[in-house]
Design a protein around this motif. Structure first.
Motif, PDB file in Angstrom:
ATOM      1  N   ASP A  51     -32.952  38.151  14.334  1.00  0.00           N
ATOM      2  CA  ASP A  51     -33.275  36.974  15.002  1.00  0.00           C
ATOM      3  C   ASP A  51     -33.411  36.958  16.402  1.00  0.00           C
ATOM      4  O   ASP A  51     -32.517  37.246  17.234  1.00  0.00           O
ATOM      5  CB  ASP A  51     -32.198  36.033  14.465  1.00  0.00           C
ATOM      6  CG  ASP A  51     -32.728  34.596  14.808  1.00  0.00           C
ATOM      7  OD1 ASP A  51     -33.510  34.283  15.601  1.00  0.00           O
ATOM      8  OD2 ASP A  51     -32.316  33.550  14.347  1.00  0.00           O
ATOM      9  N   CYS A  91     -33.013  29.464   9.164  1.00  0.00           N
ATOM     10  CA  CYS A  91     -31.813  30.122   9.377  1.00  0.00           C
ATOM     11  C   CYS A  91     -30.845  29.205  10.282  1.00  0.00           C
ATOM     12  O   CYS A  91     -30.954  28.353  10.854  1.00  0.00           O
ATOM     13  CB  CYS A  91     -32.362  31.255  10.727  1.00  0.00           C
ATOM     14  SG  CYS A  91     -31.170  32.090  11.525  1.00  0.00           S
ATOM     15  N   CYS A 100     -27.924  30.945  11.675  1.00  0.00           N
ATOM     16  CA  CYS A 100     -26.970  31.745  12.479  1.00  0.00           C
ATOM     17  C   CYS A 100     -26.523  30.957  13.765  1.00  0.00           C
ATOM     18  O   CYS A 100     -26.960  29.764  13.967  1.00  0.00           O
ATOM     19  CB  CYS A 100     -27.841  33.064  12.809  1.00  0.00           C
ATOM     20  SG  CYS A 100     -28.646  32.786  14.486  1.00  0.00           S
ATOM     21  N   CYS A 110     -29.072  29.989  16.302  1.00  0.00           N
ATOM     22  CA  CYS A 110     -30.081  28.749  15.891  1.00  0.00           C
ATOM     23  C   CYS A 110     -29.185  27.448  15.896  1.00  0.00           C
ATOM     24  O   CYS A 110     -29.871  26.581  16.318  1.00  0.00           O
ATOM     25  CB  CYS A 110     -30.555  29.135  14.412  1.00  0.00           C
ATOM     26  SG  CYS A 110     -31.794  30.306  14.580  1.00  0.00           S
TER      27      CYS A 110
HETATM   28 ZN   LIG Z   1     -31.116  32.186  13.792  1.00  0.00          ZN
END
Ligand SMILES: [Zn+2]
Length: 690
Positions: A195, A237, A239, A242
């Motif tokens: 990412d 995503c 994560c 994000c």
């Molecule tokens: Zn992410």
């Protein structure tokens, strides 16, 4: 215009393994010279996705005597050899890939006995980004501190010792995602989807770029430029970066723009993934209708623009610090609208097609519109198209006209289709794509020797508007499958596609005008960009921004004709030159009649050449499978309307022959008859010498 080569140079009859490309040989440069190559794409030093010391080995590593015997060179030497022949080489940055490979090592861990393809020697272990970032192999690799003297620190201020754990894309359950399309299912290796929204990963990618520039590349190609949006297909995503970014995006909205679903939600602690899970959503099924999806999509569009631009800017700046200018490009997969905003940051547009077929003239017109005044190089895609079948035919000595068509079609319609040189066949098929050498050389020689007959500017009378906002939902449904199949659901009718396919199929030369929605990319619609067309078609353009509505009004006021199909945006003025048509009724779509009239099944494009002449490019799709050849058409009449009268016409056919034609003029049209029309011909209307 560039003549690109899709230069992975993977081996025949073996997997196309990412991220490392096979060692280069000097002999390859001779092939590239025969292909009249000007630029190599996906060409050099992919190994940064394994580890920086591995990448350095690709770039500068020693080559032993036995390898030298056959002209093997390291990548910096290969690039230098290409430069001697005027060929530009792009370094490939596989931005989304984070690799772990099975490895076999000597007892002291000071020698690699096998990597990726194991042979049962020595000690079995793993080798990749994890081992690099934890300094696992001090006898083999320089420490991570050599590349990052201040260490790698994440957005929480913590030191990073496992790049994959830190930078991987995560689904809503916080599970790491894989880049499945590059993992060979019969191998143990693992590719994690990384990412770029994570600042640690951007620092890592900058180190990859530095090494590639030090090795002499002419440019940097940022592959998978949309990361992490390519991981939507895996339900990602979510994560930490994000989630932080999305929170900041929502906090930055005006109160009136905040979705009503967030009433009473504390945005300071908001976590999109947890919030969705509480409401029973998983971001896997029905994603487009998930609450806040529109906001999340807009956030990610802004993020990919911001971070792509950061890396592009960094690459240029680093090269300048070494006294060099480089080009920057990406892989704008299928030139989907999410890349529109990124196009400003590149010097050269590169795109991998989603569906490679034997006939896609309307797609190339979209490509030309996307590229604007920049060069564009297209590569084929092994998934969801004809490439595996075509390779089978070529292996049997067949399919030569089909291959000719694939390269000439692109050139005729305003793009460059690269020559495959050991190019990608996906992660399942154990083979790579090489074209027959003589055939590729022949086609490329024609294109190179007739460069003056190609131009980006057209004199096409018709423009078709591609509206990002109006097509998004239907194209999303039609192209919903993942990127290892690229299936297209033909039951979903996308009026824009129906209109452009009908026009291209009827030899109507047209331009595409792309209207962004102001979120995915800046809305730059003006009446000025329309005024040179006699007709502008709005297929199902049921949404218009203020600027787009003003462009239509201004265009109508200036004397233009607008044809709508399907849904029509509210707020368009009533006007005598605003009319509607069925999406495949070619004559109704063209109130001013056809610019090119011919009874044969060709695609046509009218290019304005540098000296003011006009070149009518004609691609003949009349392939006869039984004869395995395009039928040569004889006595082909053409009636062509041009902005101004030209005295002469000359046809140049793809076998290099040129023939003067007799021209008659009638009501402003030019009438000629071609004795023969093979796969591809260019009819030039000119006054002086050709
Ligand atoms: Zn992410």
């Amino acid at each position: 215009m560039h003549r690109g080569v899709y230069f992975d140079a993977w081996f025949p009859r073996q997997h196309c393994y990412h991220p490392s490309l096979p060692p280069r040989r000097l002999r390859m440069v001779d092939d590239l010279v025969d292909y009249r190559a000007t630029v190599l794409v996906w060409a050099s030093m992919g190994g940064g996705s394994l580890a920086l010391p591995y990448l350095e080995q690709e770039a500068f590593g020693p080559v032993d005597a036995r390898s030298r015997f056959y002209g093997f060179v390291n990548d910096s030497e290969f690039i230098a050899a290409c430069h001697e022949r005027g060929i530009k080489v792009l370094g490939i940055v596989f931005e989304a890939q984070g690799w772990e490979f099975p490895v076999e090592l000597s007892e002291d861990e000071d020698e690699v006995l096998a990597l990726n393809e194991l042979r049962g020697a020595g000690k079995r272990d793993w080798m990749g980004l994890r081992e690099f970032s934890s300094n696992r192999y001090p006898k083999l690799w320089r420490p991570v501190e050599h590349y990052f003297p201040d260490g790698l620190v994440n957005s929480d201020g913590e030191p990073v010792t496992d790049l994959i754990e830190e930078c991987v894309v995560r689904d809503i359950d916080q599970q790491p995602c894989h880049a499945h399309w590059v993992e060979c299912p019969d191998r143990e290796h693992q590719c994690f989807y990384m990412d770029r929204n994570n600042p640690v990963w951007r620092e890592y990618l900058k180190a990859v770029i530095r090494i590639q520039i030090d090795a002499g590349v002419d440019g940097i190609q940022l592959d998978e430029a949309e990361l992490p949006m390519g991981a939507f297909q895996y339900g990602a995503c979510f994560c930490k970066d994000c989630m932080k970014g999305f929170r900041a995006y929502l906090q930055g909205l005006k109160p009136s723009q905040v979705d009503i679903a967030l009433d009473g939600v504390d945005l300071a602690t908001f976590h999109y993934g947890e919030w969705l899970l509480e409401r029973g959503y998983d971001f896997r099924s029905g994603r487009e209708t998930t609450p806040l999806f529109g906001d999340y999509y807009a956030f990610q569009c802004r993020a990919i623009k911001t971070y792509f631009a950061e890396l592009a800017g960094y690459a240029r700046e680093y090269a300048r610090s070494a006294g060099r200018e480089i080009v920057v490009s990406g892989n704008f997969f299928n030139l989907e609208p999410m890349y529109l905003a990124l196009a400003d940051d590149v010097d050269l547009i590169i795109t991998e097609m989603r569906n490679t077929t034997y006939r896609q003239p309307e797609w190339y017109r979209y490509v030309a519109a996307f590229a604007g005044d920049k060069d564009v190089v297209v590569v084929e895609n092994p998934y969801g198209g004809v490439v595996p079948e075509l390779i089978g035919l070529l292996a049997e000595g067949k399919g030569h006209d089909l291959f000719r068509l694939s390269l000439f079609e692109a050139a005729a319609l305003g793009a460059n289709m690269s020559v495959p040189y050991g190019s990608w066949m996906g992660s399942v098929i154990e083979d790579s794509f090489y074209a027959p050498h003589g055939l590729a050389s022949e086609i490329q020689a024609f294109l190179a020797d007739h460069e003056h007959l190609f131009a980006r500017r057209t004199v096409n009378e018709v423009a078709v508007v591609f509206s990002v906002a109006a097509t998004r939902e239907l194209i999303g449904r039609a192209d919903a499958s993942d990127n290892t199949t690229n299936r297209r659901d033909e039951s979903v009718v996308v009026p824009y596609r129906a209109v452009t396919s009908a026009l291209a199929g009827a030899a109507v030369p047209f331009d595409v005008v792309i209207w962004a929605d102001g979120v995915t990319a800046p809305d730059r619609a003006t009446a000025g960009e329309l005024e040179r067309y006699s007709t502008v078609v709005l297929p199902d353009v049921h949404l218009l921004t203020e600027a787009q509505a003003a462009a239509v009004e201004g265009y109508l006021a200036g004397g233009g004709t607008v044809v709508t199909t399907d849904r029509v945006a509210g707020g368009l003025p009533r006007h005598e030159r605003l009319r509607s048509a069925g999406r495949t009724s070619v004559d109704d779509l063209l109130p001013h009649g056809r610019q090119v009239e011919t009874p044969v099944p060709v695609a046509a494009n009218l290019q304005r050449l540098a000296d003011g002449s006009v070149a009518l490019h004609l691609v003949n799709y009349d392939y006869d499978a039984a004869a395995d050849a395009v039928r040569t058409l004889t006595d082909v009449p053409l009636r062509v309307r041009l902005p101004e009268a030209r005295r002469h016409a000359t046809v140049v056919s793809s076998d290099g022959k040129r023939t003067a034609l007799e021209v008659t003029r009638e009501d402003g049209a030019h009438l000629v008859v071609l004795d023969r029309l093979g796969v591809y011909s260019i009819v030039v209307f000119h006054d002086g010498e050709l």
